[in-house]
Every structure is written in C-alpha cells, then in structure tokens.
Motif scaffolding. Structure first.
Motif, PDB file in Angstrom:
ATOM      1  N   ASP A 189      -3.621   5.585  10.937  1.00 20.58           N
ATOM      2  CA  ASP A 189      -3.245   4.970   9.657  1.00 20.58           C
ATOM      3  C   ASP A 189      -1.728   4.944   9.546  1.00 20.58           C
ATOM      4  N   ASP A 190      -1.209   3.971   8.812  1.00 20.15           N
ATOM      5  CA  ASP A 190       0.218   3.943   8.489  1.00 20.15           C
ATOM      6  C   ASP A 190       0.509   4.868   7.311  1.00 20.15           C
ATOM      7  N   ILE A 191       1.728   5.417   7.270  1.00 21.25           N
ATOM      8  CA  ILE A 191       2.213   6.193   6.124  1.00 21.25           C
ATOM      9  C   ILE A 191       3.241   5.339   5.392  1.00 21.25           C
ATOM     10  N   TRP A 192       3.033   5.135   4.091  1.00 22.95           N
ATOM     11  CA  TRP A 192       3.907   4.305   3.269  1.00 22.95           C
ATOM     12  C   TRP A 192       4.479   5.114   2.109  1.00 22.95           C
ATOM     13  N   VAL A 193       5.574   4.635   1.552  1.00 17.64           N
ATOM     14  CA  VAL A 193       6.123   5.224   0.331  1.00 17.64           C
ATOM     15  C   VAL A 193       6.691   4.104  -0.532  1.00 17.64           C
ATOM     16  N   THR A 194       6.579   4.257  -1.841  1.00 22.94           N
ATOM     17  CA  THR A 194       7.168   3.287  -2.760  1.00 22.94           C
ATOM     18  C   THR A 194       8.621   3.646  -3.042  1.00 22.94           C
ATOM     19  N   GLY A 195       9.388   2.670  -3.502  1.00 24.78           N
ATOM     20  CA  GLY A 195      10.742   2.933  -3.992  1.00 24.78           C
ATOM     21  C   GLY A 195      11.668   3.538  -2.966  1.00 24.78           C
ATOM     22  N   THR A 196      12.519   4.450  -3.443  1.00 25.03           N
ATOM     23  CA  THR A 196      13.488   5.132  -2.590  1.00 25.03           C
ATOM     24  C   THR A 196      13.348   6.640  -2.754  1.00 25.03           C
ATOM     25  N   LEU A 197      13.864   7.371  -1.784  1.00 24.47           N
ATOM     26  CA  LEU A 197      13.730   8.825  -1.760  1.00 24.47           C
ATOM     27  C   LEU A 197      15.101   9.495  -1.863  1.00 24.47           C
ATOM     28  N   GLY A 312      -0.182  -6.475   6.437  1.00 27.76           N
ATOM     29  CA  GLY A 312       0.131  -7.696   5.711  1.00 27.76           C
ATOM     30  C   GLY A 312      -0.421  -7.693   4.308  1.00 27.76           C
ATOM     31  N   LYS A 313      -1.601  -7.136   4.134  1.00 23.88           N
ATOM     32  CA  LYS A 313      -2.229  -7.090   2.821  1.00 23.88           C
ATOM     33  C   LYS A 313      -1.459  -6.180   1.866  1.00 23.88           C
ATOM     34  N   VAL A 318       1.370  -5.470  -3.392  1.00 21.92           N
ATOM     35  CA  VAL A 318       2.347  -4.833  -4.283  1.00 21.92           C
ATOM     36  C   VAL A 318       3.457  -5.775  -4.726  1.00 21.92           C
ATOM     37  N   LYS A 319       3.501  -6.976  -4.156  1.00 18.35           N
ATOM     38  CA  LYS A 319       4.599  -7.900  -4.465  1.00 18.35           C
ATOM     39  C   LYS A 319       4.706  -8.171  -5.963  1.00 18.35           C
ATOM     40  N   GLY A 322       6.702  -5.606  -8.372  1.00 16.75           N
ATOM     41  CA  GLY A 322       8.151  -5.501  -8.409  1.00 16.75           C
ATOM     42  C   GLY A 322       8.702  -4.205  -7.842  1.00 16.75           C
ATOM     43  N   ILE A 323       7.890  -3.465  -7.097  1.00 16.78           N
ATOM     44  CA  ILE A 323       8.322  -2.207  -6.484  1.00 16.78           C
ATOM     45  C   ILE A 323       8.205  -2.338  -4.971  1.00 16.78           C
ATOM     46  N   ALA A 324       9.281  -2.023  -4.255  1.00 14.32           N
ATOM     47  CA  ALA A 324       9.257  -2.112  -2.804  1.00 14.32           C
ATOM     48  C   ALA A 324       8.419  -0.997  -2.205  1.00 14.32           C
ATOM     49  N   VAL A 325       7.782  -1.279  -1.087  1.00  8.27           N
ATOM     50  CA  VAL A 325       7.083  -0.244  -0.319  1.00  8.27           C
ATOM     51  C   VAL A 325       7.615  -0.269   1.105  1.00  8.27           C
ATOM     52  N   THR A 326       7.679   0.899   1.719  1.00  5.29           N
ATOM     53  CA  THR A 326       8.243   1.026   3.058  1.00  5.29           C
ATOM     54  C   THR A 326       7.293   1.813   3.938  1.00  5.29           C
ATOM     55  N   ARG A 327       7.073   1.319   5.139  1.00  3.56           N
ATOM     56  CA  ARG A 327       6.248   2.030   6.118  1.00  3.56           C
ATOM     57  C   ARG A 327       7.145   3.025   6.847  1.00  3.56           C
TER      58      ARG A 327
END
Length: 358
Positions: A189-197, A312-313, A318-319, A322-327
């Motif tokens: 599985d991929d690990i994702w996080v929203t926003g910034t850290l 891709g989904k 989340v588009k 209005g919050i970015a997500v990063t893998r």
C-alpha cells in the motif's frame, strides 16, 4: 496525545523579519466570573449554542439526548488540554485556544472517516481567570463547532486550584462500511499525508527560543484545521485502507497504523511535504526540517494508506477539498518503520515522536 508545550533542544536563532507574537493576557478582573457562578456560566455558554435536528435534548438537563441517522454507528473521542502542558496562556489567545480545543477532537473523528456531530465540554477554571478570557474561549469553541456543524450538547464546569483544564468529548457517526480504522494497511500500500508537516512544531520551537514567528506557522500551531472534508471523501470513496490523524508526529502516528495492521513502513525524507514558510526558516539548518517534520507533532493532518492501483483515484477524490495530498512512502511486510534519504540511506531520528511519559 498532544504536545504544544513539549520541551526539546533550542533552535538556532533565525533571522526572518517577521513580527514577534505578543499574546500577554490583560483582561479585566475575575470578580465577574465569581459573581456569575457556575450555573450562570453554563447559561452564558448555552446561549450561544446552535441547535440541530439530531439533538432531542441539549444543555440544561441531566443528560443530552441525540439521535443517530439511520444505519449509522457512533464514534466517540476524548481529549484533555492542560495549561502549561498542552498550552500556555502567554502564547495561546483565548479565542484560538477555544477553536483548537474542539478541533483536535474533531480531527480524531475525521481520522476514522466519521461525520462530526456533537461535543461535550468540561472546564476547570482557576479562580483568577477573567470572565473575558472564558467568553473569548467559548466564542472560539462555538465558532469551530459552527464551521464543523457540531452541536455542543453538555459538559461540566468546576474551579481549579492550579491551571486551566479543558476536556472535550467529540462524537460523530458513520455507516459501518465507511469507518476507517488503523488496522487495514497491507504490504505494498502507499502511505499518504495531507497538507504539510512540521509547521506547528517549528512555530513552538521559535516561541520557546524567543524568536519571531510568521503568522502562517503561528496559525498552524494555535488554530489547526481538522481535515474533515478529505477524510469524508476518502471514506465515501472507499479509498483509504487505514487512517490516523497526525498529532504526535508522522513517524509515531504511522507507527500506530503499522502496529495495528501488523506491517511496517518506509518513509522517504525527500517526499515529506514542507511549507514555504517552513523552508524559509530552516534553509540554513538542513538537519532541522527532517526532525520536526517526522516527529514534531501538532500537525493534525491525516496519514492514510491506500492501494497502489488507486493512486490516480486519490488525486481525483481530494481535488474538490482544496487540500493537497502527498505520497510519502510504502507499507512493507517487515516490521518497523524506517525513514530513508534520497539515495536510500537510513536516517536516524533523535525522537520517534511526542510521548507525555518520557
């Protein structure tokens, strides 16, 4: 657990030309609070609460009566914030403290894909605390409640012989099939996080060392925004295999997912999302960004895992929020959570995350 006043090494002195925060409390006498009394204070709080169709009986009875939507299950979470442990009145103005007190509990409901609905608020108030402070705190709490469509349905008040104590219980609901737990991650599985850290942790370190703090960093520390919309979008689409909110640092909190799921994980340092303000402050100190972003805490972002085939989904889902997500990494079959540099070299952190008892 939350770590707004955790201790740690002092940061080097930065030279950003941003105004220094000054939140010294200069409110009026506390005699007004004493004259108001406990039940007068409760009535004062209740006057600002908005009602909702799912609240049958709210503040004013021995217990609140609420109704779950058809087919829904109840989610509940409790948080405590103690003065000089989780917050300092010197830095936390009462309005934003009120907002944050509810936001951190709403974040827990969001982390399970839940719809926030109700809250209970209990306050232990020092006798010397001005009524103005309490009023502003409640105003902030109810503002966050209104933004999140959460109804305050009760709680308790008492006096405190030491500092202020805030206890919040947040409740929400969700269809059983949409509830996201920590235990669903699987290898690859991929690990994702929203926003910034790391923004909140950096803001705290700057305050502790007497430095100036940008409003962007200060807001991330004092007025976090729970990622409810992203969590609900992921839950409704069935894309998150596991999820948690990041309160103690991404390394520690993903570690909880790994433990509950019986997996491990590898996090890439070069993939960690860092804000422009964070990068400006730490540009001359390359070791600091990784430490604070990995284990600083107080981010209140979402860490979630998902199938690699759903990359891709995730972006499409989340588009609209209005919050970015990063893998930022991948779930592994071997136990333990590692973090690696760009060339794959293991990175040794000074701290795995905040812990109240260490």
């Amino acid at each position: 657990m939350h770590a707004s006043c955790q201790t740690g090494p002092t940061l080097p002195r930065f030279t950003s030309g941003v105004l220094r925060i000054d939140l010294t409390v200069t409110h009026s006498s506390s005699s007004a609070l004493a004259a108001l009394g406990e039940f007068g204070l409760i009535s004062r709080i209740a006057a600002g609460v908005f009602s909702h169709d799912n609240v049958m009986t709210g503040i004013g009875d021995d217990a609140a009566v609420t109704a779950l939507s058809a087919g829904m299950q109840l989610l509940s979470s409790t948080d405590m914030l103690l003065e000089d442990v989780h917050f300092r009145r010197l830095w936390h103005d009462p309005y934003r403290l009120g907002r944050k007190s509810l936001a951190v509990s709403i974040s827990d409901i969001a982390a399970m894909g839940g719809i926030p609905r109700w809250a209970l608020l209990s306050l232990a108030i020092p006798s010397a605390l001005p009524l103005d402070f309490v009023d502003d705190f409640i105003r902030g709490f109810l503002a966050m409640a209104a933004e999140s469509q959460v109804t305050l349905i009760g709680g308790d008040t008492c006096s405190s012989r030491s500092g202020m104590i805030v206890s919040v219980t947040a409740m929400g609901e969700q269809l059983p099939a949409r509830i996201v737990r920590r235990s669903g991650a699987a290898p690859d599985d991929d690990i994702w996080v929203t926003g910034t850290l790391g923004d909140a942790a950096l803001g705290l370190k700057l305050l502790e060392s007497g430095e100036t703090v940008s409003e962007e960093l200060l807001t991330r520390l004092l007025d976090p925004n729970p990622r409810v919309s992203v969590a609900l979008a992921l839950a409704e689409a069935g894309l998150a295999t596991a999820m948690i909110d990041v309160s103690d640092g991404i390394l520690a909190d993903y570690g909880h997912i790994a433990e509950q799921s019986g997996v491990g994980g590898c996090i890439r340092l070069d993939a960690l999302p860092l804000s422009s303000a964070f990068r400006r402050y730490t540009a001359d100190f390359p070791a600091i960004p990784y430490q604070l972003a990995l284990s600083g805490g107080e981010d209140y972002e979402l860490c979630f895992t998902s199938l690699r085939t759903d990359r891709g989904k995730i972006g499409d889902c989340v588009k609209k929020c209005g919050i970015a997500v990063t893998r930022i990494g991948i779930v592994t079959s071997s136990p333990g959570v590692t973090d690696v540099t760009t060339d794959g070299t293991p990175y040794s952190t000074q701290s795995k995350g905040f812990n109240h008892f260490t």
